[in-house]
Write a protein that holds these residues in place. Sequence first.
Motif, PDB file in Angstrom:
ATOM      1  N   PHE A 259      28.568  10.264   2.438  1.00 19.82           N
ATOM      2  CA  PHE A 259      27.690   9.872   1.321  1.00 19.82           C
ATOM      3  C   PHE A 259      27.127   8.481   1.556  1.00 19.82           C
ATOM      4  N   MET A 260      27.984   7.581   2.021  1.00 17.68           N
ATOM      5  CA  MET A 260      27.525   6.200   2.286  1.00 17.68           C
ATOM      6  C   MET A 260      26.430   6.184   3.342  1.00 17.68           C
ATOM      7  N   CYS A 261      26.631   6.961   4.391  1.00 18.75           N
ATOM      8  CA  CYS A 261      25.629   6.992   5.467  1.00 18.75           C
ATOM      9  C   CYS A 261      24.309   7.552   4.959  1.00 18.75           C
ATOM     10  N   ALA A 262      24.414   8.680   4.254  1.00 15.24           N
ATOM     11  CA  ALA A 262      23.187   9.343   3.800  1.00 15.24           C
ATOM     12  C   ALA A 262      22.391   8.443   2.874  1.00 15.24           C
ATOM     13  N   THR A 263      23.066   7.731   1.970  1.00 13.34           N
ATOM     14  CA  THR A 263      22.343   6.874   1.033  1.00 13.34           C
ATOM     15  C   THR A 263      21.971   5.537   1.658  1.00 13.34           C
ATOM     16  N   GLY A 264      22.821   5.054   2.567  1.00 12.08           N
ATOM     17  CA  GLY A 264      22.551   3.758   3.176  1.00 12.08           C
ATOM     18  C   GLY A 264      21.279   3.753   3.998  1.00 12.08           C
ATOM     19  N   VAL A 265      21.004   4.877   4.654  1.00  8.94           N
ATOM     20  CA  VAL A 265      19.792   4.950   5.472  1.00  8.94           C
ATOM     21  C   VAL A 265      18.538   4.852   4.591  1.00  8.94           C
ATOM     22  N   TYR A 266      18.677   5.246   3.336  1.00 10.38           N
ATOM     23  CA  TYR A 266      17.522   5.096   2.429  1.00 10.38           C
ATOM     24  C   TYR A 266      17.139   3.618   2.286  1.00 10.38           C
ATOM     25  N   GLY A 267      18.144   2.750   2.333  1.00 13.77           N
ATOM     26  CA  GLY A 267      17.867   1.317   2.286  1.00 13.77           C
ATOM     27  C   GLY A 267      17.016   0.880   3.463  1.00 13.77           C
ATOM     28  N   MET A 268      17.318   1.463   4.640  1.00 10.16           N
ATOM     29  CA  MET A 268      16.516   1.133   5.823  1.00 10.16           C
ATOM     30  C   MET A 268      15.069   1.563   5.624  1.00 10.16           C
TER      31      MET A 268
ATOM     32  N   VAL B   2       9.542   0.146   5.206  1.00  7.29           N
ATOM     33  CA  VAL B   2       8.199   0.429   4.698  1.00  7.29           C
ATOM     34  C   VAL B   2       7.629  -0.785   3.981  1.00  7.29           C
ATOM     35  N   MET B   3       8.446  -1.452   3.150  1.00  3.79           N
ATOM     36  CA  MET B   3       7.842  -2.392   2.206  1.00  3.79           C
ATOM     37  C   MET B   3       7.970  -3.870   2.551  1.00  3.79           C
ATOM     38  N   ALA B   4       8.927  -4.231   3.389  1.00  7.03           N
ATOM     39  CA  ALA B   4       9.111  -5.664   3.643  1.00  7.03           C
ATOM     40  C   ALA B   4       7.878  -6.285   4.271  1.00  7.03           C
TER      41      ALA B   4
ATOM     42  N   TYR C 137      18.226  -4.134   2.719  1.00  8.86           N
ATOM     43  CA  TYR C 137      18.476  -4.390   4.139  1.00  8.86           C
ATOM     44  C   TYR C 137      19.947  -4.654   4.404  1.00  8.86           C
ATOM     45  N   PHE C 138      20.480  -5.654   3.744  1.00 10.55           N
ATOM     46  CA  PHE C 138      21.828  -6.074   4.101  1.00 10.55           C
ATOM     47  C   PHE C 138      22.894  -5.255   3.380  1.00 10.55           C
ATOM     48  N   TYR C 139      22.791  -5.218   2.056  1.00  7.68           N
ATOM     49  CA  TYR C 139      23.875  -4.573   1.300  1.00  7.68           C
ATOM     50  C   TYR C 139      23.828  -3.056   1.435  1.00  7.68           C
ATOM     51  N   LEU C 140      22.638  -2.492   1.202  1.00 13.54           N
ATOM     52  CA  LEU C 140      22.586  -1.025   1.176  1.00 13.54           C
ATOM     53  C   LEU C 140      22.684  -0.437   2.578  1.00 13.54           C
ATOM     54  N   GLU C 141      21.893  -0.961   3.516  1.00  8.27           N
ATOM     55  CA  GLU C 141      21.910  -0.335   4.834  1.00  8.27           C
ATOM     56  C   GLU C 141      23.106  -0.766   5.675  1.00  8.27           C
TER      57      GLU C 141
ATOM     58  N   TYR D 126       0.814  -1.219   0.000  1.00  5.45           N
ATOM     59  CA  TYR D 126       0.000   0.000   0.000  1.00  5.45           C
ATOM     60  C   TYR D 126       0.840   1.259   0.000  1.00  5.45           C
ATOM     61  N   TRP D 127       2.007   1.178   0.590  1.00  8.90           N
ATOM     62  CA  TRP D 127       2.923   2.316   0.557  1.00  8.90           C
ATOM     63  C   TRP D 127       4.164   1.875  -0.208  1.00  8.90           C
ATOM     64  N   GLY D 128       4.671   2.768  -1.026  1.00 11.79           N
ATOM     65  CA  GLY D 128       5.807   2.394  -1.856  1.00 11.79           C
ATOM     66  C   GLY D 128       7.001   3.306  -1.650  1.00 11.79           C
ATOM     67  N   PHE D 129       7.770   3.453  -2.713  1.00  9.47           N
ATOM     68  CA  PHE D 129       8.999   4.245  -2.640  1.00  9.47           C
ATOM     69  C   PHE D 129       8.765   5.713  -2.281  1.00  9.47           C
ATOM     70  N   PRO D 130       7.677   6.352  -2.752  1.00 12.26           N
ATOM     71  CA  PRO D 130       7.475   7.748  -2.337  1.00 12.26           C
ATOM     72  C   PRO D 130       7.425   7.911  -0.825  1.00 12.26           C
ATOM     73  N   ILE D 131       6.775   6.975  -0.135  1.00 17.04           N
ATOM     74  CA  ILE D 131       6.685   7.087   1.320  1.00 17.04           C
ATOM     75  C   ILE D 131       8.043   6.811   1.956  1.00 17.04           C
ATOM     76  N   ALA D 132       8.797   5.863   1.366  1.00 13.16           N
ATOM     77  CA  ALA D 132      10.156   5.610   1.876  1.00 13.16           C
ATOM     78  C   ALA D 132      11.002   6.871   1.715  1.00 13.16           C
ATOM     79  N   THR D 133      10.828   7.559   0.586  1.00 16.33           N
ATOM     80  CA  THR D 133      11.570   8.804   0.357  1.00 16.33           C
ATOM     81  C   THR D 133      11.173   9.869   1.366  1.00 16.33           C
ATOM     82  N   TYR D 134       9.889   9.899   1.665  1.00 15.43           N
ATOM     83  CA  TYR D 134       9.409  10.866   2.661  1.00 15.43           C
ATOM     84  C   TYR D 134      10.055  10.608   4.026  1.00 15.43           C
ATOM     85  N   PHE D 135      10.122   9.341   4.415  1.00 14.67           N
ATOM     86  CA  PHE D 135      10.753   9.006   5.698  1.00 14.67           C
ATOM     87  C   PHE D 135      12.211   9.446   5.701  1.00 14.67           C
ATOM     88  N   TRP D 136      12.867   9.238   4.563  1.00 14.06           N
ATOM     89  CA  TRP D 136      14.284   9.585   4.480  1.00 14.06           C
ATOM     90  C   TRP D 136      14.470  11.097   4.574  1.00 14.06           C
TER      91      TRP D 136
END
Lengths: 280, 303
Positions: free
Chosen positions: B279-288, B293-295, B246-250, B14-24
Motif C-alpha cells: 500500500f505504501m509503495c502504490a500510494t507513495g509513487v503518486y507523490g512522485m 508534473v507540477m514542481a 517529494y520527500f514525505y510521500l514518495e 498547465y497540467w494538474g492533478f488529473p494528469i498526475a493521476t493519469y501517469f500513476w
Amino acid sequence: MGERVYGFNGVSPSAGKPGRKRFAMVIDLRRCTGCNACTASCKTAYDVPLGASRIWLMEAETGEFPNTKRNVLPRLCNQCDHPTCVRNCPTKATFKHPDGYVLQRYNRCIGCRTCMVACPYNARHFLPEYRRDARNPRNVADKCDFCIVRVTRGLAPICVTSCTGGAIIFGDMNDPESEVSRTFLDNKTFTLRPEMGNAPQVFYIGLNEKIADPEFAFHHRSKQLHRRYNTFKRNSEVGGEMAGNIIDTDMGLVGLIRQGLNNFRTFFKDAPHKIFRGLF
Amino acid sequence: MEGQIIANAFHHAYWGFPIATYFWLVGASAGSFVISTLGWVFGIKKYKSTAFFASNMAIALLLIVPIILIIDLGKPFRFFHLLMLPSFSHWSAPMMWGSLFILSYPIGMMFYSYFVYKKNEKWARILGILAVVLALCTHWYTGVVIQLNPSRIPNHASVAPILFLTGAYVSGIGLLNICLWIRNYFVGPDSQVSTGLIADMARLMLYGIVFDLFLLWNEFLQMTYGFGEEYTMLYDVLLGVFRWPYFYLEIVWGLLFPLIILVIPKINRQLPWLLLASFMCATGVYGMRIWWVMANFYYQGHY
C-alpha cells in the motif's frame, strides 16, 4: 548586406528562407518606461482574457537605497527559430511560418497544453471557456503572433505602435536598410535563456542579467504578491481550472490537498461544458 | 499590485492533478502487466496463476486513462486529430507516439488475456512479448513527454523515463498485491493466491525500490552539483514547497518505509506487513507523479 554582429549570447538572427522576409524584434530597454501601454493595447486588440497576456512586463527593483533602479522587461513570444512548442505539438496546430512568425491554428488545436509545457518563456496561454465575444476561440492555446494580421496589411504590431518610448523596434531582418536591422547591427543585444537552444528572435538592448534570470524571478516575487495572485485566481471564475491555476505558495499538506481537490472539482465541473457546449 | 496581476506577473500550472493521476494509472497498469507476463512469457511458473487477473487489472486501469486524458483536453472531441494520419500527426511530438501506444497497448493486452484464458502457450507468449514491450513503451513515453522540454528543470534529464518506469514497476506490484489479497475473499480456495507468492512479488518490488532510490539519489546528486536553477529547484521547490509529495510521500512513505519492512527477515513474509508495504509503495509513487508534473510549473511560473 554587411556581416552581422553576433549578440553577446552568441545567438544570431537567422537568415530565414531565401527571398522571404524575416521578421524580428529588438527591444531597447533603455527607452522602456514600463508604462504597460503595449500590454493594454494588445489585450484590447485581441481580447486576451484576464489572467493571461500576449505581452506582459516583468518588473524588479534592484539595488539598495539610494542606488535603486526599477528594471522593466517586456516579455512576449520570442518567435524562435527552433521552437520547442512546434516540435512538441502533436497535431501541427502550431507551426513556423517562413517569414519568421510562430503561429497557432485554433481549428487544429486540441488543447492538450503540451506547447505551453514546452515553451521556456511562458509565452503561451490557454483561452478559457468563457470569452467576452462568443465567436472568439475557446479552450485552445494562444500566443503572440507578431500581429500577423496587421503586418501583412502594412501596419506595425500593436505593441510597437502603442509604445510610448519607442522602445520596441520591429521589422525585416533580411532588409539591411530596415530600422530593426540597423539597430541590431549597431548595438549589443541579448536574448532570454539562450541556453535553451530555441534561437529566440526577440533581442534586447540593455538587458539586466538579473531580471532575465528565472532564478532571480523565482526568489524575487514577494509572498504578498503570491497571496494576492492566488486569491485572485480562487475568487475569479475566469477560465476556471482549465486555464491553469498556480499552486499555493505556502503549500504545506493542507494547501496540497486543497489544490488537488480544486483540480478535480474543476476538472469534473468543466467536463460537461467542454463536451456539450464547446463542441468543436 | 493589481497591475502586476493583470499584466500576468505569474503563469499557470498547465497540467494538474488529473494528469498526475493519469501517469500513476498508466504506471500501475504497466507494472501489473509486467508481473502478468512473468509466468507466460518469461517462464517463471509460480506466477502463472496471477497472470490472468494481473492482465485484466492492467486493462481495467488503462480503460480509465483515455477518459482522464480526453476530458483534460481543451477540446475533448478533437482527440481524433491525433489519429488523423499523416496530415495532422506530428511525428516529432512524443504525445503523438503516446496516443498510438495507448491505443495499441490495451488491444495487445486483451489478446494476451484471451490466450492466457484459453491456456494457449504459444500465442500467449508471442502476444505477451508484444504487449509487454507496448506496456513499457506506453509508460516510457509519459516520461519522455515531460523529459523533452528543455526548460523544465528536474524533468529534462535522461533519467526521467527510467525513473518513471521504475515507479511504475513498484506501484504496479504494490497495487496488484492488494488487489490479489482482496480477490482472495471472493474466489474458491483453489484460486487463492498464497502469502508466499505475495511475499515473492514483494521481493520483486524490493528490487524496484532499491533501484528507484538509486535513481533518485543520482538525480539528487546532479541537482546539488548542478547550475543555479537546479539547485534552487531542489532546495526551494522539492524540499521546500513540494516537500510533502517529494520527500514525505514518495521517499519516506513510498520507498524508505517499505524498504525497511521488506528487508527485516521476521516480518517480510507476514501478510499484514507485506500488504502495508504494498500500500505504501502504490500510494507513495503518486507523490512522485505529483511533483514530477507540477514542481516545474511552480518554478517556471515565476518567470
